[in-house]
Design a protein around this motif. Structure first.
Motif, mmCIF file in Angstrom:
data_model
loop_
_atom_site.group_PDB
_atom_site.id
_atom_site.type_symbol
_atom_site.label_atom_id
_atom_site.label_comp_id
_atom_site.label_asym_id
_atom_site.label_seq_id
_atom_site.Cartn_x
_atom_site.Cartn_y
_atom_site.Cartn_z
ATOM 1 N N LEU A 308 0.823 -1.210 0.000
ATOM 2 C CA LEU A 308 0.000 0.000 0.000
ATOM 3 C C LEU A 308 0.856 1.258 0.000
ATOM 4 O O LEU A 308 1.919 1.304 0.619
ATOM 5 N N PHE A 309 0.363 2.272 -0.680
ATOM 6 C CA PHE A 309 0.970 3.605 -0.629
ATOM 7 C C PHE A 309 -0.065 4.592 -0.121
ATOM 8 O O PHE A 309 -1.259 4.457 -0.379
ATOM 9 N N TYR A 310 0.428 5.576 0.619
ATOM 10 C CA TYR A 310 -0.456 6.544 1.263
ATOM 11 C C TYR A 310 0.326 7.807 1.563
ATOM 12 O O TYR A 310 1.563 7.814 1.565
ATOM 13 N N LEU A 311 -0.395 8.894 1.819
ATOM 14 C CA LEU A 311 0.232 10.093 2.334
ATOM 15 C C LEU A 311 0.346 9.941 3.844
ATOM 16 O O LEU A 311 -0.634 9.659 4.537
ATOM 17 N N LYS A 312 1.554 10.096 4.321
ATOM 18 C CA LYS A 312 1.830 10.055 5.744
ATOM 19 C C LYS A 312 1.816 11.496 6.242
ATOM 20 O O LYS A 312 2.400 12.382 5.610
ATOM 21 N N ILE A 313 1.161 11.733 7.362
ATOM 22 C CA ILE A 313 0.941 13.090 7.862
ATOM 23 C C ILE A 313 1.610 13.260 9.216
ATOM 24 O O ILE A 313 1.355 12.490 10.146
ATOM 25 N N ASN A 314 2.429 14.274 9.333
ATOM 26 C CA ASN A 314 3.044 14.613 10.621
ATOM 27 C C ASN A 314 2.081 15.533 11.371
ATOM 28 O O ASN A 314 2.011 16.739 11.117
ATOM 29 N N VAL A 522 -5.503 9.176 10.149
ATOM 30 C CA VAL A 522 -4.059 9.226 10.357
ATOM 31 C C VAL A 522 -3.310 9.217 9.026
ATOM 32 O O VAL A 522 -2.261 9.844 8.886
ATOM 33 N N LEU A 523 -3.867 8.522 8.034
ATOM 34 C CA LEU A 523 -3.240 8.384 6.724
ATOM 35 C C LEU A 523 -4.206 8.788 5.626
ATOM 36 O O LEU A 523 -5.428 8.782 5.817
ATOM 37 N N VAL A 524 -3.656 9.119 4.468
ATOM 38 C CA VAL A 524 -4.456 9.350 3.267
ATOM 39 C C VAL A 524 -4.142 8.215 2.302
ATOM 40 O O VAL A 524 -3.142 8.251 1.584
#
Length: 561
Positions: A308-314, A522-524
């Protein structure tokens, strides 16, 4: 896989020529005049020229030391040359390797593996229980410097974490050779997926005498390697390629049909396609621009993967990223269908959660995890804008500039541009793309020196925990600032209290995923990766794996070439 934070490097290489590795390899051998296809007629000592497979990899093997391997190139060829207790068989089920069978105690803590007595190393030594004791102790010994040993064994094998931290001696690891063919493992707690774990490269055996004799040269050249598996590496030209030949001393040699596998390092898609078209290789990966050209070909195949790929958000980077409505808006504003159909164009599918499709099933109903939990994100620009405006009011600002950590390849930049365009549909949001090399992105992720980044994860074992356990408070790969006592308790309960109750455990993971994606955003999620490939139709029975070695060639053969 750990740090499959392959990030956009891997995304780029999916488009340009899939790099099956967490870390890079040698240079492309564009000046190599050898023709791997010629080996079919000249170098098969058996005279059976048909049973030669010619393929490519896109990176050099960094090491064949099972204790030090961290990338899928190494794990691919470790899995091809070495049998562990079990191997991944058909439908990702563990099949006997060096272990013929095993017993598990009623409390799930003690596993006794009964080893075959006909397994040999390629130097003639028998494979024994002591080879597993040595290998597993070496993997968690802090002096070894293994990354995956502590990661894979900590909290699993008794005392592994304490040993890795230097708090206990290595000989207190929960492993014992009762005799040459009886290997006993004591766990810290019941691990439902432990049998699956034993197929992974970190758990492969090592011949102590040979390893110590070779010292720091061990596993770096063909002549400093031992095999106990279907094949053995007989030639290794660093940066150019390597050759595997059938291991005639393998315990199951009668079921291995291929006589030789020639591997050439090729990084460029166009070069790979040319080698395929001229019959020099039997498989090649296709980037987006080649897919339409070959889609109607009988040779065209899609290799689906549970990655899986996703946008990780700080969430700690600024107020807007710490706002759950803003994060939900980011989830809803991206058109994943167009992303996979147009940008990737390789069979990848939209990601709608944190556990991939066709990976694990409900232990009672047999239904796929993804079907049970459904789509936890949807594409809805109007709702995204509404949530975004609410978030802006809550934060008390109208405009935001957010740094997006991206890759430095041309195709990575194209994907970054697409995501930037999608996110900037949210009024007042400006995305500033920063393109850096892969190693720099890994470094910045570890330091949480980012705001948004495109990240990915592939499984280390076949269980929802390999995806969902990442996001517990202070998890080694969390790096988002996310912390939820409720989420932590769901994961802990699944792995402790419900370790021996599969259905309750499964239900906890369903709840945890909904909380992670739907409630707390938490993730996109972006997409679940697939590869577009060309395969020669005469290549049969290559097994595709969801973890560890991407392919198994043990039962492969050439028919009618």
């Amino acid at each position: 896989m750990k740090k499959t934070n392959w990030l956009l490097l891997v995304l780029a290489l999916v488009l340009s020529m899939f790099l099956a590795a967490c870390s890079g390899g040698g240079d492309s051998s564009s000046s190599d005049d050898s023709n791997s296809g010629d080996d079919n007629s000249s170098s098969d000592a058996s005279g059976d020229s048909k049973q030669v497979l010619n393929i490519m990899d896109t990176a050099e093997i960094p090491t064949m030391d099972a204790s030090l391997a961290t990338d899928t190139v190494a794990f691919q060829w470790l899995g091809s040359t070495t049998d562990g207790l079990y191997r991944l068989g058909k439908d990702a089920k563990a099949e006997p390797g060096i272990a013929k069978s095993n017993d598990v105690s009623d409390d799930g803590l003690t596993w006794t593996f009964h080893l075959r007595d006909d397994a040999k190393w390629s130097n003639g030594d028998p494979v024994t229980a002591n080879d597993f004791v040595y290998a597993w102790q070496r993997a968690v010994n802090p002096d070894t410097g293994s990354e995956y040993g502590p990661y894979m064994m900590g909290g699993v094998i008794k005392n592994a974490e304490a040993i890795a931290n230097g708090d206990k001696p290595v000989d207190e690891l929960g492993v014992e050779a009762k005799d040459d063919t009886t290997f006993v493992v004591t766990l810290e707690k019941p691990i439902p997926y432990f049998k699956s774990l034993t197929t992974f490269g970190t758990f492969l055996p090592l011949n102590k005498k040979f390893v110590e004799e070779k010292g720091d040269k061990y596993a770096l050249e063909a002549d400093t390697l031992l095999s106990n598996g279907p094949f053995k590496i007989t030639e290794w030209n660093h940066g150019e390629g390597w050759t595997l030949e059938k291991n005639e001393d393998y315990w199951d040699a009668e079921n291995v049909k291929l006589k030789k596998i020639n591997v050439k390092v090729v990084k460029d898609t166009a070069t790979g396609v040319n080698l395929y078209e001229t019959g020099q290789v039997d498989r090649t990966n296709l980037s987006a621009e080649f897919v339409d050209q070959y889609r109607s070909s009988d040779d065209y195949k899609i290799k689906e993967e549970p990655t899986l790929f996703y946008l990780k958000i700080n969430q700690t980077a600024n107020d807007i990223l710490g706002n759950v409505k803003a994060r939900k808006a980011m989830q809803m504003v991206i058109d994943r269908k167009s992303m996979v159909d147009v940008i990737l164009n390789n069979g990848s599918i939209p990601a709608v959660g944190d556990v991939p499709k066709n990976f694990v099933k409900d232990p009672e109903s047999g239904d796929d995890f993804r079907d049970v939990n459904g789509d936890l994100v949807t594409y809805d620009v109007d709702k995204a804008k509404k949530l975004w405006n609410e978030a802006k009011k809550e934060v008390g600002k109208d405009s935001f500039e957010i740094e997006y950590l991206g890759g430095d390849t041309e195709t990575a930049k194209n994907m970054d541009a697409y995501i930037k365009d999608q996110l900037e549909q949210l009024d007042g949001l400006t995305i500033k793309v920063t393109s850096v090399p892969f190693k720099e992105r890994l470094k910045r992720d570890t330091a949480m020196d980012y705001q948004l980044q495109n990240s990915g994860w592939g499984p280390d074992y076949i269980d929802p925990n390999t995806f969902l356990n990442m996001w517990v408070t202070d998890g080694g790969n969390n790096m988002t600032g996310y912390s939820s006592e409720k989420y932590d308790n769901l994961i802990k309960q699944a792995n402790d209290e419900y370790a021996l109750e599969p259905e309750k455990r499964f239900q906890n993971f369903l709840k945890a995923e909904k909380m992670l994606i739907q409630d707390d955003a938490v993730l996109v999620p972006l997409y679940q990766r697939a590869l577009a490939q060309l395969w020669k139709p005469y290549v049969k029975d290559v097994q595709v794996n969801p973890m560890g070695a991407d392919y198994s060639y043990k039962y492969a053969y050439i028919e009618g070439k």
